[in-house]
Design a protein around this motif. Structure first.
Motif, PDB file in Angstrom:
ATOM      1  N   ASP A   1       9.171   7.696   2.553  1.00  0.00           N
ATOM      2  CA  ASP A   1      10.099   8.404   1.666  1.00  0.00           C
ATOM      3  C   ASP A   1       9.710   9.873   1.730  1.00  0.00           C
ATOM      4  O   ASP A   1       8.743  10.291   1.085  1.00  0.00           O
ATOM      5  N   ASN A   2      10.434  10.631   2.530  1.00  0.00           N
ATOM      6  CA  ASN A   2      10.067  12.032   2.733  1.00  0.00           C
ATOM      7  C   ASN A   2      10.215  12.858   1.458  1.00  0.00           C
ATOM      8  O   ASN A   2       9.517  13.853   1.270  1.00  0.00           O
ATOM      9  N   ALA A   3      11.114  12.460   0.576  1.00  0.00           N
ATOM     10  CA  ALA A   3      11.284  13.187  -0.684  1.00  0.00           C
ATOM     11  C   ALA A   3      10.053  13.060  -1.576  1.00  0.00           C
ATOM     12  O   ALA A   3       9.793  13.920  -2.422  1.00  0.00           O
ATOM     13  N   LYS A   4       9.291  11.978  -1.378  1.00  0.00           N
ATOM     14  CA  LYS A   4       8.093  11.739  -2.194  1.00  0.00           C
ATOM     15  C   LYS A   4       6.804  11.956  -1.407  1.00  0.00           C
ATOM     16  O   LYS A   4       5.713  11.695  -1.921  1.00  0.00           O
ATOM     17  N   ASN A   5       6.939  12.403  -0.156  1.00  0.00           N
ATOM     18  CA  ASN A   5       5.751  12.604   0.695  1.00  0.00           C
ATOM     19  C   ASN A   5       4.898  11.338   0.751  1.00  0.00           C
ATOM     20  O   ASN A   5       3.662  11.403   0.732  1.00  0.00           O
ATOM     21  N   THR A   6       5.541  10.215   0.840  1.00  0.00           N
ATOM     22  CA  THR A   6       4.833   8.947   0.731  1.00  0.00           C
ATOM     23  C   THR A   6       5.238   7.987   1.844  1.00  0.00           C
ATOM     24  O   THR A   6       6.416   7.911   2.202  1.00  0.00           O
ATOM     25  N   VAL A   7       4.252   7.276   2.348  1.00  0.00           N
ATOM     26  CA  VAL A   7       4.478   6.203   3.313  1.00  0.00           C
ATOM     27  C   VAL A   7       3.954   4.915   2.693  1.00  0.00           C
ATOM     28  O   VAL A   7       2.962   4.919   1.968  1.00  0.00           O
TER      29      VAL A   7
ATOM     30  N   LEU B   1       0.840  -1.184   0.000  1.00  0.00           N
ATOM     31  CA  LEU B   1       0.000   0.000   0.000  1.00  0.00           C
ATOM     32  C   LEU B   1       0.883   1.245   0.000  1.00  0.00           C
ATOM     33  O   LEU B   1       1.955   1.255   0.612  1.00  0.00           O
ATOM     34  N   SER B   2       0.395   2.280  -0.667  1.00  0.00           N
ATOM     35  CA  SER B   2       1.084   3.565  -0.690  1.00  0.00           C
ATOM     36  C   SER B   2       0.133   4.642  -0.216  1.00  0.00           C
ATOM     37  O   SER B   2      -1.076   4.564  -0.434  1.00  0.00           O
ATOM     38  N   CYS B   3       0.702   5.653   0.391  1.00  0.00           N
ATOM     39  CA  CYS B   3      -0.088   6.787   0.861  1.00  0.00           C
ATOM     40  C   CYS B   3       0.727   8.043   0.608  1.00  0.00           C
ATOM     41  O   CYS B   3       1.833   8.189   1.134  1.00  0.00           O
ATOM     42  N   THR B   4       0.163   8.934  -0.176  1.00  0.00           N
ATOM     43  CA  THR B   4       0.834  10.194  -0.486  1.00  0.00           C
ATOM     44  C   THR B   4       0.059  11.343   0.137  1.00  0.00           C
ATOM     45  O   THR B   4      -1.168  11.417  -0.009  1.00  0.00           O
ATOM     46  N   ALA B   5       0.775  12.203   0.831  1.00  0.00           N
ATOM     47  CA  ALA B   5       0.152  13.351   1.488  1.00  0.00           C
ATOM     48  C   ALA B   5       0.659  14.633   0.861  1.00  0.00           C
ATOM     49  O   ALA B   5       1.828  14.737   0.483  1.00  0.00           O
ATOM     50  N   SER B   6      -0.213  15.612   0.770  1.00  0.00           N
ATOM     51  CA  SER B   6       0.161  16.921   0.234  1.00  0.00           C
ATOM     52  C   SER B   6      -0.432  17.997   1.127  1.00  0.00           C
ATOM     53  O   SER B   6      -1.342  17.744   1.930  1.00  0.00           O
ATOM     54  N   GLY B   7       0.105  19.211   0.968  1.00  0.00           N
ATOM     55  CA  GLY B   7      -0.401  20.320   1.764  1.00  0.00           C
ATOM     56  C   GLY B   7       0.136  20.358   3.173  1.00  0.00           C
ATOM     57  O   GLY B   7      -0.435  21.038   4.036  1.00  0.00           O
ATOM     58  N   LEU B   8       1.212  19.668   3.419  1.00  0.00           N
ATOM     59  CA  LEU B   8       1.822  19.661   4.738  1.00  0.00           C
ATOM     60  C   LEU B   8       3.327  19.484   4.609  1.00  0.00           C
ATOM     61  O   LEU B   8       3.825  19.130   3.536  1.00  0.00           O
TER      62      LEU B   8
END
Length: 124
Positions: A74-80, A20-27
């Motif tokens: 991966d903080n560079a991709k804003n993804t967990v 599973l991937s989770c991408t966050a934006s706006g933070l």
């Protein structure tokens, strides 16, 4: 405005794997602990795993899942990510990603920002 989007769910057979991937934006992603929760029909939402903010300061797993599931970020991709191996029918649930600008917590109410969820179904 914070947005959290999960992907990667699906239908698999017992013993197979999913990521599973989770991408966050706006933070500022590195400032947030990121958690995966799951909820099966008729059951309470439970935390599957959490990874601390910054460079993943601490990882936490539900006792019964450690060893099969691995969380990473991966903080560079804003993804967990949540790597799930040796899946079982009892892992079937909607999986949610959540962000918290603080330390990891087991309590869903401590998380403000949630995704819409991705369904994981494991057939026997």
């Amino acid at each position: 405005q914070v947005q959290v989007v999960e992907s990667g769910g699906g239908l698999v057979q017992a013993g197979e794997s999913l990521r599973l991937s989770c991408t966050a934006s706006g933070l500022t992603f590195g400032d947030y602990a990121m958690a995966w929760f799951r909820q099966a029909p008729g059951k309470e939402r439970e935390r599957v795993s959490c990874i601390g903010r910054d460079r993943g300061r601490g990882t936490f797993y539900r006792d019964s899942l450690e060893g099969r599931f691995t969380i990473s970020r991966d903080n560079a991709k804003n993804t967990v990510y949540l790597q799930m191996n040796s899946l079982r029918p009892e892992d079937t649930a909607m999986y949610y990603c959540a962000a918290r600008r603080d330390l990891c917590s087991r309590t869903p109410l401590d998380y403000v920002d949630w995704g819409q969820g991705t369904q994981v179904t494991v057939s026997s």
